[in-house]
Design a protein around this motif. Structure first.
Motif, PDB file in Angstrom:
ATOM      1  N   ALA A  50       0.837  -1.204   0.000  1.00  0.00           N
ATOM      2  CA  ALA A  50       0.000   0.000   0.000  1.00  0.00           C
ATOM      3  C   ALA A  50       0.870   1.251   0.000  1.00  0.00           C
ATOM      4  CB  ALA A  50      -0.906   0.005   1.225  1.00  0.00           C
ATOM      5  N   ALA A  51       0.431   2.250  -0.758  1.00  0.00           N
ATOM      6  CA  ALA A  51       1.153   3.524  -0.815  1.00  0.00           C
ATOM      7  C   ALA A  51       0.758   4.396   0.368  1.00  0.00           C
ATOM      8  CB  ALA A  51       0.841   4.236  -2.125  1.00  0.00           C
ATOM      9  N   GLY A  52       1.704   5.200   0.822  1.00  0.00           N
ATOM     10  CA  GLY A  52       1.442   6.121   1.919  1.00  0.00           C
ATOM     11  C   GLY A  52       2.315   7.352   1.796  1.00  0.00           C
ATOM     12  N   VAL A  53       1.991   8.366   2.594  1.00  0.00           N
ATOM     13  CA  VAL A  53       2.748   9.619   2.596  1.00  0.00           C
ATOM     14  C   VAL A  53       2.942  10.068   4.035  1.00  0.00           C
ATOM     15  CG1 VAL A  53       2.793  12.038   1.881  1.00  0.00           C
ATOM     16  CG2 VAL A  53       1.780  10.333   0.372  1.00  0.00           C
ATOM     17  N   LEU A  54       4.181  10.407   4.373  1.00  0.00           N
ATOM     18  CA  LEU A  54       4.498  11.021   5.656  1.00  0.00           C
ATOM     19  C   LEU A  54       4.701  12.507   5.377  1.00  0.00           C
ATOM     20  CD1 LEU A  54       5.389  10.980   8.660  1.00  0.00           C
ATOM     21  CD2 LEU A  54       7.712  10.656   7.806  1.00  0.00           C
ATOM     22  N   HIS A  55       3.873  13.357   5.986  1.00  0.00           N
ATOM     23  CA  HIS A  55       3.969  14.807   5.817  1.00  0.00           C
ATOM     24  C   HIS A  55       4.458  15.374   7.143  1.00  0.00           C
ATOM     25  CE1 HIS A  55       1.708  18.808   4.759  1.00  0.00           C
ATOM     26  NE2 HIS A  55       3.006  18.964   4.838  1.00  0.00           N
ATOM     27  N   GLU A  56       5.640  15.997   7.111  1.00  0.00           N
ATOM     28  CA  GLU A  56       6.266  16.477   8.352  1.00  0.00           C
ATOM     29  C   GLU A  56       6.882  17.847   8.145  1.00  0.00           C
ATOM     30  OE1 GLU A  56      10.163  15.222  10.912  1.00  0.00           O
ATOM     31  OE2 GLU A  56       8.685  13.634  10.622  1.00  0.00           O
ATOM     32  N   ASN A  57       6.879  18.632   9.209  1.00  0.00           N
ATOM     33  CA  ASN A  57       7.614  19.879   9.248  1.00  0.00           C
ATOM     34  C   ASN A  57       8.749  19.650  10.252  1.00  0.00           C
ATOM     35  OD1 ASN A  57       8.351  22.492   8.714  1.00  0.00           O
ATOM     36  ND2 ASN A  57       6.833  23.418  10.065  1.00  0.00           N
ATOM     37  N   SER A  58       9.963  19.508   9.739  1.00  0.00           N
ATOM     38  CA  SER A  58      11.125  19.152  10.561  1.00  0.00           C
ATOM     39  C   SER A  58      11.903  20.388  10.980  1.00  0.00           C
ATOM     40  CB  SER A  58      12.071  18.235   9.777  1.00  0.00           C
ATOM     41  OG  SER A  58      11.445  17.021   9.469  1.00  0.00           O
ATOM     42  N   ARG A  59      12.475  20.317  12.169  1.00  0.00           N
ATOM     43  CA  ARG A  59      13.331  21.384  12.686  1.00  0.00           C
ATOM     44  C   ARG A  59      14.785  20.916  12.707  1.00  0.00           C
ATOM     45  NH1 ARG A  59       8.574  22.002  15.274  1.00  0.00           N
ATOM     46  NH2 ARG A  59       8.958  20.441  16.854  1.00  0.00           N
ATOM     47  N   PHE A  60      15.652  21.815  12.298  1.00  0.00           N
ATOM     48  CA  PHE A  60      17.088  21.547  12.238  1.00  0.00           C
ATOM     49  C   PHE A  60      17.838  22.656  12.953  1.00  0.00           C
ATOM     50  CE2 PHE A  60      15.049  19.608   8.649  1.00  0.00           C
ATOM     51  CZ  PHE A  60      15.633  18.365   8.561  1.00  0.00           C
ATOM     52  N   ARG A  61      19.019  22.335  13.435  1.00  0.00           N
ATOM     53  CA  ARG A  61      19.892  23.334  14.043  1.00  0.00           C
ATOM     54  C   ARG A  61      21.331  22.940  13.785  1.00  0.00           C
ATOM     55  NH1 ARG A  61      22.583  22.822  18.809  1.00  0.00           N
ATOM     56  NH2 ARG A  61      22.497  20.775  19.750  1.00  0.00           N
ATOM     57  N   ARG A  62      22.193  23.868  14.030  1.00  0.00           N
ATOM     58  CA  ARG A  62      23.623  23.566  13.906  1.00  0.00           C
ATOM     59  C   ARG A  62      24.150  23.081  15.253  1.00  0.00           C
ATOM     60  NH1 ARG A  62      26.260  24.875   8.999  1.00  0.00           N
ATOM     61  NH2 ARG A  62      25.098  26.428   7.837  1.00  0.00           N
ATOM     62  N   ASP A  63      24.937  22.044  15.194  1.00  0.00           N
ATOM     63  CA  ASP A  63      25.598  21.498  16.382  1.00  0.00           C
ATOM     64  C   ASP A  63      27.086  21.436  16.058  1.00  0.00           C
ATOM     65  OD1 ASP A  63      25.718  20.178  18.990  1.00  0.00           O
ATOM     66  OD2 ASP A  63      26.190  18.363  17.847  1.00  0.00           O
ATOM     67  N   HIS A  64      27.871  22.306  16.686  1.00  0.00           N
ATOM     68  CA  HIS A  64      29.312  22.394  16.409  1.00  0.00           C
ATOM     69  C   HIS A  64      29.558  22.641  14.924  1.00  0.00           C
ATOM     70  CE1 HIS A  64      29.088  20.841  20.387  1.00  0.00           C
ATOM     71  NE2 HIS A  64      30.338  20.500  20.499  1.00  0.00           N
ATOM     72  N   GLY A  65      28.714  23.477  14.324  1.00  0.00           N
ATOM     73  CA  GLY A  65      28.873  23.846  12.919  1.00  0.00           C
ATOM     74  C   GLY A  65      28.173  22.948  11.916  1.00  0.00           C
ATOM     75  N   ALA A  66      27.726  21.774  12.330  1.00  0.00           N
ATOM     76  CA  ALA A  66      27.092  20.823  11.401  1.00  0.00           C
ATOM     77  C   ALA A  66      25.573  20.838  11.577  1.00  0.00           C
ATOM     78  CB  ALA A  66      27.617  19.415  11.650  1.00  0.00           C
ATOM     79  N   TRP A  67      24.851  20.775  10.455  1.00  0.00           N
ATOM     80  CA  TRP A  67      23.397  20.674  10.531  1.00  0.00           C
ATOM     81  C   TRP A  67      23.001  19.330  11.112  1.00  0.00           C
ATOM     82  CZ3 TRP A  67      20.271  24.549  10.375  1.00  0.00           C
ATOM     83  CH2 TRP A  67      20.594  25.682   9.644  1.00  0.00           C
ATOM     84  N   VAL A  68      22.014  19.344  12.044  1.00  0.00           N
ATOM     85  CA  VAL A  68      21.464  18.121  12.622  1.00  0.00           C
ATOM     86  C   VAL A  68      19.947  18.236  12.684  1.00  0.00           C
ATOM     87  CG1 VAL A  68      23.512  17.454  13.972  1.00  0.00           C
ATOM     88  CG2 VAL A  68      21.795  18.976  14.996  1.00  0.00           C
ATOM     89  N   TYR A  69      19.287  17.086  12.617  1.00  0.00           N
ATOM     90  CA  TYR A  69      17.841  17.021  12.751  1.00  0.00           C
ATOM     91  C   TYR A  69      17.493  17.084  14.232  1.00  0.00           C
ATOM     92  CZ  TYR A  69      13.241  14.763  12.963  1.00  0.00           C
ATOM     93  OH  TYR A  69      11.930  14.458  13.210  1.00  0.00           O
ATOM     94  N   LEU A  70      16.627  18.034  14.592  1.00  0.00           N
ATOM     95  CA  LEU A  70      16.210  18.180  15.988  1.00  0.00           C
ATOM     96  C   LEU A  70      14.941  17.368  16.254  1.00  0.00           C
ATOM     97  CD1 LEU A  70      16.601  19.534  18.754  1.00  0.00           C
ATOM     98  CD2 LEU A  70      15.293  21.486  17.870  1.00  0.00           C
ATOM     99  N   ASP A  71      13.861  17.698  15.562  1.00  0.00           N
ATOM    100  CA  ASP A  71      12.592  16.996  15.710  1.00  0.00           C
ATOM    101  C   ASP A  71      11.643  17.480  14.634  1.00  0.00           C
ATOM    102  OD1 ASP A  71      11.673  19.511  16.540  1.00  0.00           O
ATOM    103  OD2 ASP A  71      11.545  18.968  18.644  1.00  0.00           O
ATOM    104  N   GLY A  72      10.429  16.984  14.654  1.00  0.00           N
ATOM    105  CA  GLY A  72       9.469  17.397  13.643  1.00  0.00           C
ATOM    106  C   GLY A  72       8.040  17.188  14.083  1.00  0.00           C
ATOM    107  N   ASP A  73       7.156  17.916  13.426  1.00  0.00           N
ATOM    108  CA  ASP A  73       5.718  17.779  13.660  1.00  0.00           C
ATOM    109  C   ASP A  73       5.103  17.107  12.444  1.00  0.00           C
ATOM    110  OD1 ASP A  73       5.745  19.179  16.142  1.00  0.00           O
ATOM    111  OD2 ASP A  73       5.787  21.083  15.051  1.00  0.00           O
TER     112      ASP A  73
END
Length: 136
Positions: free
Chosen positions: A110-133
């Protein structure tokens, strides 16, 4: 659910949807040869990491404050396409950003879709995924 590490064969085309090969696109980030310069690039590389079951990269690119101990991959699920809906911040000179996306998958036929608004931040200069809604 069973956990797999890099259990899937590496694709020729990059799963993130950019017009490049996996090796020239997200594969460079997964191997550590390059680092994401924007939150969107990190989002794309994380989608590709889910598609190829690269647990090490997913954990490495996750904010240490919200990172789980491991990532379980559903062997019956395949991530098929990523659509970026929009973003805020997240550029080369920002410290935070969001990326709204739709990740298309197939699970149990079955086909599906995950729709998310993700938050990112820099950690020691590198982008990292924080969390999402997740949008419903």
């Amino acid at each position: 659910m069973s956990k797999r590490r890099r259990a899937r064969p590496m694709p020729e085309d990059c799963p993130c949807g950019q017009s490049a090969t996996y090796a020239d696109c997200c594969g460079r980030l997964h191997s550590g040869a390059a680092q994401a310069t924007t939150a969107e690039q990190l989002m794309r590389s994380r989608f590709s990491a889910f598609a190829v079951h690269d647990e090490a990269y997913l954990l490495r690119s996750w904010d240490p404050r919200t990172r789980p101990a491991d990532v379980d991959f559903d062997p019956g699920m395949s991530w098929e396409r990523l659509d970026i809906v929009g973003s805020t911040g997240g550029g080369p000179f920002h410290t935070e950003g969001t990326v709204e996306f739709r990740a298309h998958y197939r699970a149990g036929g079955a086909a599906g879709v995950l729709h998310e608004n993700s938050r990112f931040r820099r950690d020691h200069g590198a982008w990292v995924y924080l969390d999402g809604d997740i949008e419903h």
